[in-house]
Design a protein around this motif. Structure first.
Motif, PDB file in Angstrom:
ATOM      1  N   PHE A  85      48.403  40.783  28.382  1.00  0.00           N
ATOM      2  CA  PHE A  85      47.051  40.994  27.884  1.00  0.00           C
ATOM      3  C   PHE A  85      47.085  41.865  26.638  1.00  0.00           C
ATOM      4  O   PHE A  85      48.065  42.514  26.337  1.00  0.00           O
ATOM      5  CB  PHE A  85      46.149  41.637  28.946  1.00  0.00           C
ATOM      6  CG  PHE A  85      46.500  43.078  29.252  1.00  0.00           C
ATOM      7  CD1 PHE A  85      45.858  44.116  28.594  1.00  0.00           C
ATOM      8  CD2 PHE A  85      47.474  43.394  30.178  1.00  0.00           C
ATOM      9  CE1 PHE A  85      46.187  45.436  28.855  1.00  0.00           C
ATOM     10  CE2 PHE A  85      47.801  44.705  30.451  1.00  0.00           C
ATOM     11  CZ  PHE A  85      47.158  45.728  29.790  1.00  0.00           C
ATOM     12  N   GLY A  86      45.967  41.860  25.939  1.00  0.00           N
ATOM     13  CA  GLY A  86      45.786  42.726  24.781  1.00  0.00           C
ATOM     14  C   GLY A  86      44.446  43.421  24.896  1.00  0.00           C
ATOM     15  O   GLY A  86      43.518  42.908  25.525  1.00  0.00           O
ATOM     16  N   PHE A  87      44.337  44.580  24.305  1.00  0.00           N
ATOM     17  CA  PHE A  87      43.101  45.350  24.373  1.00  0.00           C
ATOM     18  C   PHE A  87      43.044  46.260  23.155  1.00  0.00           C
ATOM     19  O   PHE A  87      44.031  46.900  22.817  1.00  0.00           O
ATOM     20  CB  PHE A  87      43.086  46.200  25.657  1.00  0.00           C
ATOM     21  CG  PHE A  87      41.782  46.876  25.913  1.00  0.00           C
ATOM     22  CD1 PHE A  87      40.706  46.179  26.435  1.00  0.00           C
ATOM     23  CD2 PHE A  87      41.624  48.223  25.631  1.00  0.00           C
ATOM     24  CE1 PHE A  87      39.499  46.804  26.674  1.00  0.00           C
ATOM     25  CE2 PHE A  87      40.422  48.854  25.865  1.00  0.00           C
ATOM     26  CZ  PHE A  87      39.353  48.144  26.396  1.00  0.00           C
ATOM     27  N   GLU A  88      41.888  46.285  22.507  1.00  0.00           N
ATOM     28  CA  GLU A  88      41.716  47.137  21.328  1.00  0.00           C
ATOM     29  C   GLU A  88      40.346  47.792  21.383  1.00  0.00           C
ATOM     30  O   GLU A  88      39.350  47.131  21.690  1.00  0.00           O
ATOM     31  CB  GLU A  88      41.842  46.308  20.056  1.00  0.00           C
ATOM     32  CG  GLU A  88      41.582  47.086  18.792  1.00  0.00           C
ATOM     33  CD  GLU A  88      41.704  46.245  17.536  1.00  0.00           C
ATOM     34  OE1 GLU A  88      41.516  46.816  16.449  1.00  0.00           O
ATOM     35  OE2 GLU A  88      41.971  45.030  17.627  1.00  0.00           O
ATOM     36  N   ILE A 175      35.159  46.521  20.679  1.00  0.00           N
ATOM     37  CA  ILE A 175      36.099  46.300  21.775  1.00  0.00           C
ATOM     38  C   ILE A 175      36.530  44.842  21.762  1.00  0.00           C
ATOM     39  O   ILE A 175      35.695  43.933  21.683  1.00  0.00           O
ATOM     40  CB  ILE A 175      35.465  46.657  23.148  1.00  0.00           C
ATOM     41  CG1 ILE A 175      35.164  48.151  23.169  1.00  0.00           C
ATOM     42  CG2 ILE A 175      36.385  46.233  24.289  1.00  0.00           C
ATOM     43  CD1 ILE A 175      34.511  48.640  24.433  1.00  0.00           C
ATOM     44  N   ASP A 176      37.832  44.629  21.836  1.00  0.00           N
ATOM     45  CA  ASP A 176      38.415  43.288  21.891  1.00  0.00           C
ATOM     46  C   ASP A 176      39.395  43.278  23.052  1.00  0.00           C
ATOM     47  O   ASP A 176      40.413  43.968  23.012  1.00  0.00           O
ATOM     48  CB  ASP A 176      39.117  42.956  20.584  1.00  0.00           C
ATOM     49  CG  ASP A 176      39.620  41.515  20.526  1.00  0.00           C
ATOM     50  OD1 ASP A 176      39.583  40.828  21.567  1.00  0.00           O
ATOM     51  OD2 ASP A 176      40.039  41.093  19.443  1.00  0.00           O
ATOM     52  N   SER A 177      39.072  42.534  24.100  1.00  0.00           N
ATOM     53  CA  SER A 177      39.940  42.496  25.271  1.00  0.00           C
ATOM     54  C   SER A 177      40.522  41.103  25.510  1.00  0.00           C
ATOM     55  O   SER A 177      40.863  40.749  26.625  1.00  0.00           O
ATOM     56  CB  SER A 177      39.165  42.948  26.519  1.00  0.00           C
ATOM     57  OG  SER A 177      38.063  42.080  26.755  1.00  0.00           O
ATOM     58  N   ARG A 178      40.653  40.338  24.434  1.00  0.00           N
ATOM     59  CA  ARG A 178      41.238  39.009  24.575  1.00  0.00           C
ATOM     60  C   ARG A 178      42.747  39.105  24.752  1.00  0.00           C
ATOM     61  O   ARG A 178      43.392  39.948  24.137  1.00  0.00           O
ATOM     62  CB  ARG A 178      40.930  38.161  23.343  1.00  0.00           C
ATOM     63  CG  ARG A 178      39.438  37.873  23.192  1.00  0.00           C
ATOM     64  CD  ARG A 178      39.166  37.183  21.916  1.00  0.00           C
ATOM     65  NE  ARG A 178      39.510  38.100  20.816  1.00  0.00           N
ATOM     66  CZ  ARG A 178      39.339  37.816  19.544  1.00  0.00           C
ATOM     67  NH1 ARG A 178      38.862  36.663  19.194  1.00  0.00           N
ATOM     68  NH2 ARG A 178      39.653  38.673  18.616  1.00  0.00           N
ATOM     69  N   PRO A 179      43.309  38.246  25.565  1.00  0.00           N
ATOM     70  CA  PRO A 179      44.769  38.268  25.724  1.00  0.00           C
ATOM     71  C   PRO A 179      45.477  38.064  24.390  1.00  0.00           C
ATOM     72  O   PRO A 179      45.060  37.243  23.576  1.00  0.00           O
ATOM     73  CB  PRO A 179      45.033  37.068  26.654  1.00  0.00           C
ATOM     74  CG  PRO A 179      43.742  36.877  27.378  1.00  0.00           C
ATOM     75  CD  PRO A 179      42.662  37.267  26.392  1.00  0.00           C
TER      76      PRO A 179
END
Length: 181
Positions: A85-88, A175-179
Motif C-alpha cells: 500500500f501507499g499513503f501520503e 490525503i492520498d491512500s491509493r495503493p
C-alpha cells in the motif's frame, strides 16, 4: 531440529536480515521539526516538517501567513510506500486577517477542481460502496469551525477554518491512500 525450532530460527534470520537491511536517516535538531527517512526491503517511510512549501494542491489564501505553534511547524509531509500500500499526507497551517467566511468562500471555489465540495459544521465521514465512498457531513454544530472536503475516500483535500482574533486560521490537508501512491 524440530519443525518449530526450524521455523523460529528461520524467522530470527529473516528478522535480523530485515533490520540489517534498514536504512534510517534523521536530520534536524533531534527533538522537533526533524526529518526522518526509513527504508527497508518491504517499503519506505518519509516524514518532513517545516518544508516551507504548501504541497496540498491548493493555493494559499491571499495575504495568509504560515502559522506555527511551539509543538508543530507550519507544514508537514508523511509518505509511506510499500509493495502492499501507499499513503501520503500533506498538511499546512495558516493565519489571515480576513474573516473565516472569506476563507471558506475562497476554498469552496478552489476545491471544485477536485470534485463536489461538502461543507460541514461537524465531522466528515465517507459513505457508499467500497472504492466509491464520497464525503458526507455528520452535522454537530458544536463550534465555530467549518470544514470543506472534496474528493473521495482514497484521495481527498480538506480545509478546516476557524476564527482567530478578528481574522481566521486554517489548515489545508491532502490525503492520498491509493495503493502504490
Amino acid at each position: 531440529m524440530s519443525r518449530a525450532k526450524g521455523a523460529a530460527v528461520t524467522l530470527a534470520i529473516l528478522a535480523s536480515t530485515l533490520v540489517a537491511a534498514c536504512d534510517v536517516e534523521v536530520t534536524g535538531n533531534g527533538r522537533r521539526n526533524g526529518d526522518v527517512d526509513i527504508r527497508t526491503p518491504i517499503g519506505a517511510l518519509s516524514v518532513r516538517s517545516d518544508m516551507g512549501v504548501n504541497n496540498t494542491g491548493l493555493s494559499i489564501f491571499p495575504g495568509a501567513t504560515p502559522l506555527r505553534d511551539r509543538h508543530n511547524g507550519d507544514h508537514a509531509s508523511v509518505k509511506i510506500n510499500t509493495s502492499f500500500f501507499g499513503f501520503e499526507v500533506q498538511a499546512a497551517h495558516f493565519a489571515t486577517s480576513a474573516p473565516p467566511a472569506d476563507v471558506v468562500e475562497f476554498y469552496r471555489a478552489e476545491m471544485r477542481a477536485f470534485g463536489d465540495v461538502v461543507e460541514c459544521h461537524g465531522d466528515i465521514d465517507f459513505k457508499g460502496k467500497r472504492g466509491r465512498r464520497q464525503p458526507v457531513c455528520d452535522e454537530e454544530p458544536r463550534g465555530e469551525e467549518i470544514q470543506l472536503v472534496s474528493g473521495n475516500e482514497d484521495t481527498f483535500r480538506t480545509i478546516a477554518v476557524k476564527p482567530r482574533g478578528s481574522g481566521a486560521e486554517f489548515a489545508l490537508v491532502y490525503i492520498d491512500s491509493r495503493p502504490g501512491s
